[in-house]
Motif scaffolding. Structure first.
Motif, PDB file in Angstrom:
ATOM      1  N   LYS A 140       9.100  55.975  -6.898  1.00  0.00           N
ATOM      2  CA  LYS A 140       8.524  56.681  -8.046  1.00  0.00           C
ATOM      3  C   LYS A 140       8.575  58.196  -7.903  1.00  0.00           C
ATOM      4  CE  LYS A 140       5.332  52.933  -9.199  1.00  0.00           C
ATOM      5  NZ  LYS A 140       3.900  52.546  -9.318  1.00  0.00           N
ATOM      6  N   VAL A 141       8.969  58.689  -6.739  1.00  0.00           N
ATOM      7  CA  VAL A 141       9.068  60.143  -6.532  1.00  0.00           C
ATOM      8  C   VAL A 141      10.154  60.744  -7.424  1.00  0.00           C
ATOM      9  CG1 VAL A 141       9.607  61.890  -4.775  1.00  0.00           C
ATOM     10  CG2 VAL A 141       8.124  60.002  -4.210  1.00  0.00           C
ATOM     11  N   LYS A 142      11.036  59.898  -7.944  1.00  0.00           N
ATOM     12  CA  LYS A 142      12.117  60.363  -8.816  1.00  0.00           C
ATOM     13  C   LYS A 142      11.574  61.170  -9.995  1.00  0.00           C
ATOM     14  CE  LYS A 142      16.281  60.463 -10.626  1.00  0.00           C
ATOM     15  NZ  LYS A 142      17.379  61.308 -10.061  1.00  0.00           N
ATOM     16  N   GLU A 143      10.467  60.732 -10.567  1.00  0.00           N
ATOM     17  CA  GLU A 143       9.882  61.441 -11.704  1.00  0.00           C
ATOM     18  C   GLU A 143       9.431  62.848 -11.306  1.00  0.00           C
ATOM     19  OE1 GLU A 143       6.731  59.016 -13.075  1.00  0.00           O
ATOM     20  OE2 GLU A 143       8.010  57.301 -13.586  1.00  0.00           O
ATOM     21  N   LEU A 144       8.876  62.985 -10.128  1.00  0.00           N
ATOM     22  CA  LEU A 144       8.425  64.304  -9.664  1.00  0.00           C
ATOM     23  C   LEU A 144       9.604  65.222  -9.370  1.00  0.00           C
ATOM     24  CD1 LEU A 144       5.553  63.123  -7.276  1.00  0.00           C
ATOM     25  CD2 LEU A 144       5.345  63.956  -9.629  1.00  0.00           C
ATOM     26  N   ILE A 145      10.703  64.642  -8.887  1.00  0.00           N
ATOM     27  CA  ILE A 145      11.902  65.447  -8.626  1.00  0.00           C
ATOM     28  C   ILE A 145      12.474  65.980  -9.938  1.00  0.00           C
ATOM     29  CG2 ILE A 145      14.271  65.373  -7.750  1.00  0.00           C
ATOM     30  CD1 ILE A 145      13.346  63.338  -5.676  1.00  0.00           C
ATOM     31  N   GLU A 146      12.474  65.147 -10.954  1.00  0.00           N
ATOM     32  CA  GLU A 146      12.983  65.593 -12.252  1.00  0.00           C
ATOM     33  C   GLU A 146      12.105  66.694 -12.853  1.00  0.00           C
ATOM     34  OE1 GLU A 146      13.128  62.032 -14.520  1.00  0.00           O
ATOM     35  OE2 GLU A 146      14.989  61.303 -13.603  1.00  0.00           O
ATOM     36  N   LYS A 147      10.798  66.640 -12.586  1.00  0.00           N
ATOM     37  CA  LYS A 147       9.888  67.678 -13.079  1.00  0.00           C
ATOM     38  C   LYS A 147       9.864  68.903 -12.161  1.00  0.00           C
ATOM     39  CE  LYS A 147       6.738  64.374 -15.263  1.00  0.00           C
ATOM     40  NZ  LYS A 147       5.347  63.843 -15.284  1.00  0.00           N
ATOM     41  N   LYS A 148      10.554  68.815 -11.026  1.00  0.00           N
ATOM     42  CA  LYS A 148      10.581  69.879 -10.018  1.00  0.00           C
ATOM     43  C   LYS A 148       9.176  70.221  -9.513  1.00  0.00           C
ATOM     44  CE  LYS A 148      14.860  71.931 -11.781  1.00  0.00           C
ATOM     45  NZ  LYS A 148      15.534  73.171 -12.252  1.00  0.00           N
ATOM     46  N   ALA A 149       8.360  69.190  -9.405  1.00  0.00           N
ATOM     47  CA  ALA A 149       7.018  69.361  -8.841  1.00  0.00           C
ATOM     48  C   ALA A 149       7.111  69.171  -7.336  1.00  0.00           C
ATOM     49  CB  ALA A 149       6.057  68.357  -9.471  1.00  0.00           C
ATOM     50  N   ASN A 208      20.247  68.809  -3.635  1.00  0.00           N
ATOM     51  CA  ASN A 208      20.019  68.099  -2.374  1.00  0.00           C
ATOM     52  C   ASN A 208      18.932  67.030  -2.513  1.00  0.00           C
ATOM     53  OD1 ASN A 208      21.970  69.588  -1.026  1.00  0.00           O
ATOM     54  ND2 ASN A 208      20.504  71.102  -0.258  1.00  0.00           N
ATOM     55  N   ALA A 209      17.915  67.327  -3.324  1.00  0.00           N
ATOM     56  CA  ALA A 209      16.852  66.342  -3.513  1.00  0.00           C
ATOM     57  C   ALA A 209      17.396  65.080  -4.178  1.00  0.00           C
ATOM     58  CB  ALA A 209      15.729  66.950  -4.349  1.00  0.00           C
ATOM     59  N   GLU A 210      18.229  65.253  -5.192  1.00  0.00           N
ATOM     60  CA  GLU A 210      18.810  64.088  -5.851  1.00  0.00           C
ATOM     61  C   GLU A 210      19.755  63.328  -4.916  1.00  0.00           C
ATOM     62  OE1 GLU A 210      20.644  65.553  -9.350  1.00  0.00           O
ATOM     63  OE2 GLU A 210      18.749  66.021 -10.372  1.00  0.00           O
ATOM     64  N   LYS A 211      20.488  64.071  -4.090  1.00  0.00           N
ATOM     65  CA  LYS A 211      21.405  63.437  -3.148  1.00  0.00           C
ATOM     66  C   LYS A 211      20.661  62.570  -2.134  1.00  0.00           C
ATOM     67  CE  LYS A 211      24.493  64.634   0.672  1.00  0.00           C
ATOM     68  NZ  LYS A 211      25.109  65.758   1.442  1.00  0.00           N
ATOM     69  N   TYR A 212      19.656  63.154  -1.477  1.00  0.00           N
ATOM     70  CA  TYR A 212      18.938  62.420  -0.441  1.00  0.00           C
ATOM     71  C   TYR A 212      18.005  61.367  -1.043  1.00  0.00           C
ATOM     72  CZ  TYR A 212      20.775  65.811   2.871  1.00  0.00           C
ATOM     73  OH  TYR A 212      21.620  66.573   3.645  1.00  0.00           O
ATOM     74  N   TYR A 213      17.601  61.555  -2.286  1.00  0.00           N
ATOM     75  CA  TYR A 213      16.791  60.516  -2.926  1.00  0.00           C
ATOM     76  C   TYR A 213      17.633  59.252  -3.126  1.00  0.00           C
ATOM     77  CZ  TYR A 213      14.347  57.914  -6.542  1.00  0.00           C
ATOM     78  OH  TYR A 213      13.737  56.905  -7.250  1.00  0.00           O
ATOM     79  N   ALA A 214      18.867  59.426  -3.568  1.00  0.00           N
ATOM     80  CA  ALA A 214      19.761  58.275  -3.759  1.00  0.00           C
ATOM     81  C   ALA A 214      20.011  57.561  -2.439  1.00  0.00           C
ATOM     82  CB  ALA A 214      21.073  58.738  -4.388  1.00  0.00           C
ATOM     83  N   GLU A 215      20.205  58.315  -1.365  1.00  0.00           N
ATOM     84  CA  GLU A 215      20.412  57.696  -0.055  1.00  0.00           C
ATOM     85  C   GLU A 215      19.154  56.968   0.418  1.00  0.00           C
ATOM     86  OE1 GLU A 215      21.767  60.544   2.757  1.00  0.00           O
ATOM     87  OE2 GLU A 215      23.590  61.083   1.623  1.00  0.00           O
ATOM     88  N   THR A 216      18.009  57.562   0.163  1.00  0.00           N
ATOM     89  CA  THR A 216      16.754  56.938   0.578  1.00  0.00           C
ATOM     90  C   THR A 216      16.542  55.605  -0.131  1.00  0.00           C
ATOM     91  OG1 THR A 216      15.741  59.107   1.013  1.00  0.00           O
ATOM     92  CG2 THR A 216      14.251  57.242   0.656  1.00  0.00           C
ATOM     93  N   VAL A 217      16.782  55.580  -1.431  1.00  0.00           N
ATOM     94  CA  VAL A 217      16.604  54.342  -2.195  1.00  0.00           C
ATOM     95  C   VAL A 217      17.574  53.267  -1.707  1.00  0.00           C
ATOM     96  CG1 VAL A 217      16.776  53.307  -4.481  1.00  0.00           C
ATOM     97  CG2 VAL A 217      15.682  55.541  -4.202  1.00  0.00           C
ATOM     98  N   SER A 218      18.810  53.640  -1.430  1.00  0.00           N
ATOM     99  CA  SER A 218      19.806  52.668  -0.975  1.00  0.00           C
ATOM    100  C   SER A 218      19.415  52.049   0.367  1.00  0.00           C
ATOM    101  CB  SER A 218      21.177  53.352  -0.857  1.00  0.00           C
ATOM    102  OG  SER A 218      22.131  52.447  -0.357  1.00  0.00           O
ATOM    103  N   ILE A 219      19.045  52.873   1.335  1.00  0.00           N
ATOM    104  CA  ILE A 219      18.668  52.358   2.656  1.00  0.00           C
ATOM    105  C   ILE A 219      17.347  51.602   2.579  1.00  0.00           C
ATOM    106  CG2 ILE A 219      18.175  52.993   5.048  1.00  0.00           C
ATOM    107  CD1 ILE A 219      19.891  55.482   4.640  1.00  0.00           C
ATOM    108  N   LEU A 220      16.459  52.060   1.716  1.00  0.00           N
ATOM    109  CA  LEU A 220      15.153  51.388   1.566  1.00  0.00           C
ATOM    110  C   LEU A 220      15.342  49.966   1.060  1.00  0.00           C
ATOM    111  CD1 LEU A 220      12.126  51.834   1.845  1.00  0.00           C
ATOM    112  CD2 LEU A 220      12.094  52.736  -0.481  1.00  0.00           C
TER     113      LEU A 220
END
Length: 227
Positions: A140-149, A208-220
């Motif tokens: 769910k952190v994806k929403e915060l990344i999109e808002k740049k919070a 970078n946040a979007e890049k590592y978020y995608a990697e985190t979700v995949s490994i998770l």
């Protein structure tokens, strides 16, 4: 001594009304009248007070008395409506009531430091279920990344990652030896990507946040599949 006696004598003569200057010379002050000395004192005079001021003061005093009576009656009415609350004794430390074990462990000085941990140890099956909840919160952190919070991204990542790490250790410890090595390697890779995502949020880098978020979700997802 003689001069002092003479001075005292002349002073007494002045007070008596006659002054002796020499043997034959004498200044008579027989008919002199005594001087009256008025001593200072306090004079008390009665001051007349304006009837209007007297009436105003009297009304003010009556108003204060009436206000005191009204406030006293109000306090008594409030106290009459107060309902007593029954307070039971404090629960015993370390799980005296349901849901208090986590809070009591940290302040129970009789427990060892190893046991005084803010996360409640669970069974492997329960730890796996809580790990899935933590994984959903990380996604769910994806929403915060999109808002740049970015501060909220970091706080949520660090909070949920601590739960996830603790529960994954519990699950891995119960796995067979053949599965432990693979799951440990996968878990280490997961937390490396989470650390990179946290650093990207610290630097406020959206790419970078979007890049590592995608990697985190995949490994998770890979880790949850092996639980």
């Amino acid at each position: 001594m003689a001069s002092t006696a003479g001075f005292v004598g002349s002073s007494q003569a002045v007070l008596d009304g006659s002054l002796h200057i020499g043997g034959s010379n004498r200044l008579s002050m027989a008919n002199a009248s005594r001087v009256a000395v008025v001593r200072p004192g306090f004079t008390v005079q009665a001051l007349q007070q304006n009837p209007a001021e007297t009436e105003t003061s009297r009304r003010a005093m009556l108003g204060l008395v009436a206000a005191g009576i009204v406030s006293g009656s109000f306090v008594q009415a409030v106290l009459a409506d107060v309902k007593s609350i029954k307070i039971g004794p404090p629960p015993p430390p370390s799980g005296g009531l349901p849901g208090t074990l986590n809070s009591d462990e940290a302040r129970d000085l009789k427990l060892s430091l190893k046991d005084r941990f803010y996360l409640q140890p669970l069974s492997p099956s329960e730890a796996a279920a809580r790990a899935k909840v933590s994984a959903e919160d990380i996604i769910k952190v994806k929403e915060l990344i999109e808002k740049k919070a970015w501060p909220y991204v970091q706080n949520n990542l660090r909070s949920k990652a601590s739960y996830l790490r603790f529960d994954l250790k519990t699950v891995i410890s119960a796995k067979p030896k053949a599965e432990k090595q693979e799951l440990k390697a996968l878990t280490g890779k997961l937390f490396d990507t989470i650390t990179n995502l946290d650093y990207a949020a610290k630097k406020k880098s959206s790419s970078n946040a979007e890049k590592y978020y995608a990697e985190t979700v995949s490994i998770l997802n890979d880790v949850l599949a092996k639980l």
